[in-house]
Design a protein around this motif. Sequence first.
Motif, PDB file in Angstrom:
ATOM      1  N   ARG A 179       0.821  -1.219   0.000  1.00 49.35           N
ATOM      2  CA  ARG A 179       0.000   0.000   0.000  1.00 49.35           C
ATOM      3  C   ARG A 179       0.857   1.272   0.000  1.00 49.35           C
ATOM      4  O   ARG A 179       0.451   2.299  -0.528  1.00 49.35           O
ATOM      5  N   GLU A 182       1.663   1.809  -3.497  1.00 52.14           N
ATOM      6  CA  GLU A 182       0.411   2.140  -4.187  1.00 52.14           C
ATOM      7  C   GLU A 182       0.022   3.599  -3.950  1.00 52.14           C
ATOM      8  O   GLU A 182      -0.359   4.322  -4.887  1.00 52.14           O
ATOM      9  N   GLU A 183       0.132   4.024  -2.700  1.00 50.52           N
ATOM     10  CA  GLU A 183      -0.255   5.389  -2.357  1.00 50.52           C
ATOM     11  C   GLU A 183       0.548   6.425  -3.146  1.00 50.52           C
ATOM     12  O   GLU A 183       0.016   7.430  -3.613  1.00 50.52           O
TER      13      GLU A 183
END
Length: 430
Positions: A179, A182-183
């Motif tokens: 994540r 991804e962020e």
Amino acid sequence: QVVNYAPFTLLPSAVPRALFEQAYAVQEDFNLLVDAISQNKEFLERTLASTIKVDDFTAQLFRIYMQVLEEGLAQSVFLGINRSDYMFDCGVDGTAALKQIEINTIAASFGGLTSRTADVHRLVLKVLGKTEEASHLLPNNPSKGLAFAIAKAWELYGSQSAVVMFLVEEVQRNIFDQRCVEEELWNRNIRVIRRRFRDVFEKGSLDGSRRLDGQEVAVVYYREGYVPQNYDEKNWQARLLLERSRAVKCPDIATQLAGTKKVQQELSLPGTLERLLPGHPEAVTRIRATFAGLYSLDEGEEGDKIAATAIADPDRFVLKPQREGGGNNLYGEELKQVLEKIKDSPERTSYILMDKIKPQPALNYLLRAHSPLQVSECISELGIFGVYVRQGQKMVLNQAAGHLLRTKAIEHADGGVAAGVAVLDTPYLV
Ligand code: ADP
Ligand code: MG
């Protein structure tokens, strides 16, 4: 459905500054090398010939590799995210040397979580009243570096509406690490989707120009697919579909093969690096300086000899199969038993032997959810993330993208953070 904190050391660990700098300085060379291997069919074919006769997993990857080459690659942009891992080998005179453990060319993880560990250790040092020491901890943000390279590949793919697909496990074990990366992509207004091999098998398709899916995929970032357990018949079909597509695969199947232990062993033979990197003699010297002794167990006199040496003195070596993810290598008594059993069979060829690196242990506390707190004698492993993007024959990006320090108690010979053995750490340069 259960969330735990990632395990970490209470205190940062001392790392020799010169070796840390050496590891950063050689990263672009390793990127070049991995990329060169991935484009060298003759080398991969010859190097893996003996391995694929006995190792089914490598053989299956190799079959897909040959199949996509025969059809002709639809992909023209290449993205590598790798992590080169090292230990600090302590010589007889007490000086430490940087020795490579391996280079990971698929699903190299913890770039996300480790972007936060320096903050944790900075706070711990401040709580201990060590404000000056806290200020010496280096900033480190592999998430940004990884996302930067993914974004570059996405941009060169050249379709504004296309997405980045994270290819993820059936059971999510390290989702927050992913994540973080991804962020960074969402921050750049790049859409990210998460899919499993099974989703690709059920819903994936290629159009006439081998574009992936209705929702076009520009980049496939594998965080899965590096061990046999990730595949059944359907998942292999999904992998083949992805490899045949026009999407940028990180890594493509050739680059995954470039990260096998057998390739690593072949690289240590005299002349191999020179042939793979002609015109880069300085890179060759920097790379070779990090190699530990590596030995082929292929059938023949040389393999017989080194097998006998390892049986007689198992503590000098590590026996490695063609596997990733930690917990697969053999040491000491177990190494001896296995080698005695397979020394006269072709199965021997599926392994390589490596000199055992012996770092100087240091004391630290390893903090792990639900585990008792105790001081342990520990050793550390430094990883440097490298990213590169190639368009056709042109390297458009090649850089180091941050580091990872993992520390474990000395009683564990093998295994990383995901294997539940090592914990996240921060280098304190000395
Ligand atoms: P994997 O692909 O499973 O991660 P590695 O080659 O990285 O395989 O080995 C796993 C772990 O085993 C390493 O993280 C390290 O702790 C230990 N190890 C591997 N090679 C050596 C070596 N030559 N000397 C000492 N320890 C090693
Ligand atoms: Mg490893």
